[in-house]
Motif scaffolding. Structure first.
Motif, mmCIF file in Angstrom:
data_model
loop_
_atom_site.group_PDB
_atom_site.id
_atom_site.type_symbol
_atom_site.label_atom_id
_atom_site.label_comp_id
_atom_site.label_asym_id
_atom_site.label_seq_id
_atom_site.Cartn_x
_atom_site.Cartn_y
_atom_site.Cartn_z
ATOM 1 N N PHE A 186 5.298 -8.027 0.996
ATOM 2 C CA PHE A 186 5.219 -8.230 -0.454
ATOM 3 C C PHE A 186 5.320 -6.873 -1.149
ATOM 4 O O PHE A 186 4.472 -5.995 -0.941
ATOM 5 C CB PHE A 186 3.902 -8.910 -0.827
ATOM 6 N N ASP A 187 6.351 -6.704 -1.965
ATOM 7 C CA ASP A 187 6.589 -5.417 -2.618
ATOM 8 C C ASP A 187 5.380 -4.928 -3.400
ATOM 9 O O ASP A 187 5.079 -3.733 -3.416
ATOM 10 C CB ASP A 187 7.796 -5.523 -3.560
ATOM 11 N N CYS A 188 4.698 -5.857 -4.058
ATOM 12 C CA CYS A 188 3.588 -5.452 -4.927
ATOM 13 C C CYS A 188 2.357 -4.980 -4.145
ATOM 14 O O CYS A 188 1.437 -4.405 -4.737
ATOM 15 C CB CYS A 188 3.206 -6.591 -5.867
ATOM 16 N N TYR A 189 2.323 -5.220 -2.827
ATOM 17 C CA TYR A 189 1.149 -4.826 -2.038
ATOM 18 C C TYR A 189 1.424 -3.676 -1.083
ATOM 19 O O TYR A 189 0.504 -3.186 -0.412
ATOM 20 C CB TYR A 189 0.627 -6.023 -1.236
ATOM 21 N N LYS A 190 2.693 -3.233 -0.987
ATOM 22 C CA LYS A 190 3.019 -2.139 -0.071
ATOM 23 C C LYS A 190 2.195 -0.889 -0.402
ATOM 24 O O LYS A 190 1.688 -0.207 0.486
ATOM 25 C CB LYS A 190 4.515 -1.798 -0.153
ATOM 26 N N GLY A 191 2.100 -0.596 -1.708
ATOM 27 C CA GLY A 191 1.369 0.603 -2.128
ATOM 28 C C GLY A 191 -0.094 0.568 -1.740
ATOM 29 O O GLY A 191 -0.696 1.613 -1.469
ATOM 30 N N ILE A 192 -0.689 -0.622 -1.700
ATOM 31 C CA ILE A 192 -2.108 -0.741 -1.334
ATOM 32 C C ILE A 192 -2.288 -0.403 0.142
ATOM 33 O O ILE A 192 -3.240 0.289 0.532
ATOM 34 C CB ILE A 192 -2.618 -2.156 -1.651
ATOM 35 N N LEU A 193 -1.364 -0.871 0.983
ATOM 36 C CA LEU A 193 -1.422 -0.504 2.401
ATOM 37 C C LEU A 193 -1.250 1.000 2.581
ATOM 38 O O LEU A 193 -1.991 1.633 3.342
ATOM 39 C CB LEU A 193 -0.329 -1.242 3.177
ATOM 40 N N ILE A 194 -0.263 1.558 1.877
ATOM 41 C CA ILE A 194 -0.032 3.001 1.978
ATOM 42 C C ILE A 194 -1.263 3.770 1.509
ATOM 43 O O ILE A 194 -1.690 4.746 2.138
ATOM 44 C CB ILE A 194 1.202 3.416 1.137
ATOM 45 N N GLY A 195 -1.840 3.312 0.404
ATOM 46 C CA GLY A 195 -3.028 3.974 -0.138
ATOM 47 C C GLY A 195 -4.221 3.926 0.790
ATOM 48 O O GLY A 195 -5.095 4.800 0.740
ATOM 49 N N ASN A 196 -4.268 2.914 1.648
ATOM 50 C CA ASN A 196 -5.369 2.814 2.612
ATOM 51 C C ASN A 196 -5.064 3.523 3.931
ATOM 52 O O ASN A 196 -5.811 3.383 4.895
ATOM 53 C CB ASN A 196 -5.687 1.341 2.878
ATOM 54 N N GLY A 197 -3.953 4.279 3.946
ATOM 55 C CA GLY A 197 -3.664 5.117 5.111
ATOM 56 C C GLY A 197 -3.066 4.400 6.299
ATOM 57 O O GLY A 197 -3.316 4.782 7.442
ATOM 58 N N VAL A 198 -2.229 3.378 6.056
ATOM 59 C CA VAL A 198 -1.709 2.575 7.159
ATOM 60 C C VAL A 198 -0.640 3.302 7.973
ATOM 61 O O VAL A 198 -0.428 2.989 9.157
ATOM 62 C CB VAL A 198 -1.145 1.240 6.625
ATOM 63 N N VAL A 199 0.042 4.285 7.379
ATOM 64 C CA VAL A 199 1.199 4.899 8.045
ATOM 65 C C VAL A 199 0.812 5.638 9.321
ATOM 66 O O VAL A 199 1.426 5.458 10.385
ATOM 67 C CB VAL A 199 1.937 5.848 7.079
ATOM 68 N N SER A 200 -0.190 6.472 9.237
ATOM 69 C CA SER A 200 -0.564 7.298 10.390
ATOM 70 C C SER A 200 -0.916 6.484 11.636
ATOM 71 O O SER A 200 -0.394 6.743 12.725
ATOM 72 C CB SER A 200 -1.724 8.224 10.009
ATOM 73 N N PRO A 201 -1.798 5.460 11.545
ATOM 74 C CA PRO A 201 -2.086 4.672 12.757
ATOM 75 C C PRO A 201 -0.884 3.876 13.253
ATOM 76 O O PRO A 201 -0.749 3.647 14.462
ATOM 77 C CB PRO A 201 -3.224 3.746 12.321
ATOM 78 N N LEU A 202 0.006 3.456 12.355
ATOM 79 C CA LEU A 202 1.217 2.748 12.792
ATOM 80 C C LEU A 202 2.097 3.665 13.632
ATOM 81 O O LEU A 202 2.671 3.249 14.648
ATOM 82 C CB LEU A 202 1.996 2.225 11.593
ATOM 83 N N ILE A 203 2.211 4.913 13.230
ATOM 84 C CA ILE A 203 3.016 5.870 13.993
ATOM 85 C C ILE A 203 2.356 6.175 15.334
ATOM 86 O O ILE A 203 3.043 6.301 16.361
ATOM 87 C CB ILE A 203 3.246 7.153 13.173
#
Length: 575
Positions: free
Chosen positions: A228-245
């Motif tokens: 959902f485009d409107c919720y991507k920023g919330i995931l990013i803001g909660n730091g999802v990128v680093s653990p995904l990598i």
């Protein structure tokens, strides 16, 4: 509280059963409802409500557990009863604005909030200590189709409480339930993201959980939210990128695949692409594709992420510097067709409009890899052959050097084979390349004439598709411009007849007819061809076109009107 009020409170012994818990849950729910009508100390009551929500969720979870040490639970429940009773008294005074002083009331509200926080932590400690064991009703029943928003919210609150205070098994079952509802109904996604502020953060924290099942299930839920485009920023803001990598670098096979899918969805937004790149995502993805054991199920989403990252020019250049081209050319050499197709499609996407990358692919042996796929002895499907033919068209027609390199790998032999024997989709692509080759050089036309391409082109003149007929006719008209090709064409019995049969008198097919007439005009320079045309029995068709003022038809008639053939014609060359 007075002695009379204390005497009315339940005893620990009376709080061992579920009815008492239900009573307490009902009492807390009533207090939450009452708090919404309070007009004073709004921020204080908001904090208290948050704690009541947490407490309520924990108690609902407690209902579905059993324990052999009921005394411990009874004592906690009794303490909560006392605090709730105190809160009701404070709430009533705030509603009626009947308190003696603001500072004293603020102090009392702070104390109540602290007590509720203590109760929440104490219940959490009970769960983590292992005193409780899972009962038969591990999770509150999922609301049915058409459930009210309150029912949906209550279900999510119950799952949230289990995720916070449950043991490993309870957390896993709660995540399974959460994944099920957000996958089935996007209304749950909105509730999860917007109404339970800490839930997304909790999911992100689970990505680093020591339990693999919890990790993978948390990624699944994050994948749904990332859609959902409107919720991507919330995931990013909660730091999802680093653990995904980190998942990509050291997770399970399933975890890597899920992490790649989630990153692919997130990086559809170019701002998020920067975040992934900044955390080393491009390097991790390229390493994953270059380590030799990249699975077919994984390479698709990985390529998807990399394509999204390459949408930012600076990141694309960084990926090139990191060895993107040799990694994917090497991947295209795999025996696994899925890997090969994904690698070639990715390279095409990267090279689109970028001559530098196109030349890098050629230098790394990309053309040889593509021709290898077209070898009839290679075990590739029609889809694989189609991908290779499209890539050859994209990579090899930009320079004479790349075309010469293509021809040196026996490409012409493979092209002729699929023009004769390929499935329809492959044949059409092969024909398109023949058409492209005709316009490149005289040497290419000579080579195709010698190899027997003209006979195959004639067969396509009666194809169902008008586009195919026209392409074959144009390619043929180009090839017979060479004297040696005309001679070969005429020597083949039946070629002239097939050509004449294909002349369509209908107005809508003038494009195809134009190339056929052009071919016949070229062939009239050969006496044997002129004789075959006149003796074919199709001369009347040409005469009709000439009478209809079709320029090339009139020109063809004039070519045929030498003294030797004049007696066979009707005289229309004089018109």
């Amino acid at each position: 509280m007075g002695e009379e009020e204390q005497s009315q409170e339940p005893s620990p012994a009376s709080l061992t059963g579920k009815p008492a818990l239900r009573e307490l849950i009902s009492l807390i729910s009533s207090l939450i409802t009452l708090s919404h009508s309070i007009k004073v100390f709004h921020s204080k009551w908001q904090l208290i409500r948050n704690k009541l929500d947490e407490l309520n969720s924990s108690l609902v979870a407690l209902e579905n557990c059993s324990s052999d040490q009921n005394t411990v639970i009874s004592e906690i429940v009794l303490e909560i009863f006392k605090t709730v009773n105190e809160s009701q008294d404070l709430a009533a005074r705030c509603v009626n604005v009947s308190f003696s002083g603001k500072l004293l009331m603020q102090s009392d509200l702070d104390l109540i909030c602290t007590k509720f926080d203590f109760h929440v932590k104490k219940l959490s400690g009970v769960y983590s200590s292992g005193i409780l064991t899972n009962g038969s009703a591990l999770v509150v029943s999922k609301p049915g189709f058409g459930a009210t928003k309150d029912d949906m919210r209550f279900y999510v609150r119950d799952l949230f409480s289990r995720l916070k205070i449950g043991d490993v098994g309870m957390k896993l079952h709660a995540l399974i339930g959460l994944n099920e509802v957000v996958t089935d109904d996007e209304k749950y996604v909105k509730i999860v993201v917007l109404e339970f502020e800490d839930l997304v953060g909790l999911l992100v924290n689970f990505l680093d959980n020591s339990e693999l099942g919890i990790q993978e299930m948390a990624v699944k839920v994050c994948c749904v939210i990332a859609g959902f485009d409107c919720y991507k920023g919330i995931l990013i803001g909660n730091g999802v990128v680093s653990p995904l990598i980190r998942f990509l670098e050291s997770g399970s096979d399933m975890g890597k695949e899920l992490a790649a899918v989630c990153l692919m969805k997130l990086t559809e937004n170019s701002d998020n692409a920067w975040s992934v790149s900044a955390h080393g995502g491009a390097t991790a993805l390229l390493k994953l594709c270059g380590n030799g054991d990249c699975r077919a199920e994984l390479v698709g989403p990985v390529c998807g992420v990399l394509r999204n990252l390459a949408g930012v020019e600076e990141i694309k250049r960084f990926m090139v510097e990191e060895g993107m081209v040799p990694v994917f050319v090497n991947l295209a050499k795999s025996k696994d067709e899925v890997l090969v197709i994904n690698a070639i499609e990715f390279l095409q996407a990267m090279a689109y409009g970028d001559e530098v990358i196109r030349q890098m692919i050629i230098r790394e042996g990309g053309i040889r890899v593509l021709v290898r796929i077209l070898d009839p002895r290679a075990l590739f499907s029609s889809k694989g052959r189609e991908i290779a033919l499209r890539a050859i068209e994209n990579f090899c027609f930009s320079s004479a050097n790349s075309l010469n390199l293509l021809m040196s790998y026996r490409f012409m032999d493979h092209l002729l084979f699929f023009l004769r024997n390929g499935e329809v989709s492959v044949q059409e692509l092969a024909l398109k390349l023949v058409f492209r080759l005709c316009g490149t050089s005289e040497e290419a036309n000579k080579a195709m004439g010698d190899a027997g391409f003209m006979l195959e082109l004639v067969k396509f003149l009666n194809a169902k598709s008008f586009e195919i007929r026209e392409m074959a006719a144009e390619a043929l008209s180009c090839m017979v411009l060479l004297p040696r090709n005309r001679k070969k064409f005429v020597q083949e019995d039946g070629n002239i007849g097939l050509l004449l049969q294909s002349l369509d008198l209908r107005e809508g097919n003038s494009g195809n007819r134009k190339f056929l007439l052009s071919t016949l005009i070229s062939l009239t320079s050969c006496n044997s061809a002129r004789r075959k045309i006149v003796n074919s029995g199709y001369l009347k068709n040409i005469e009709k076109l000439a009478q209809a003022e079709v320029h090339d038809a009139k020109k063809l008639v004039r070519k045929l009107s030498s003294n030797r053939f004049r007696s066979m014609l009707s005289g229309i060359w004089h018109s």
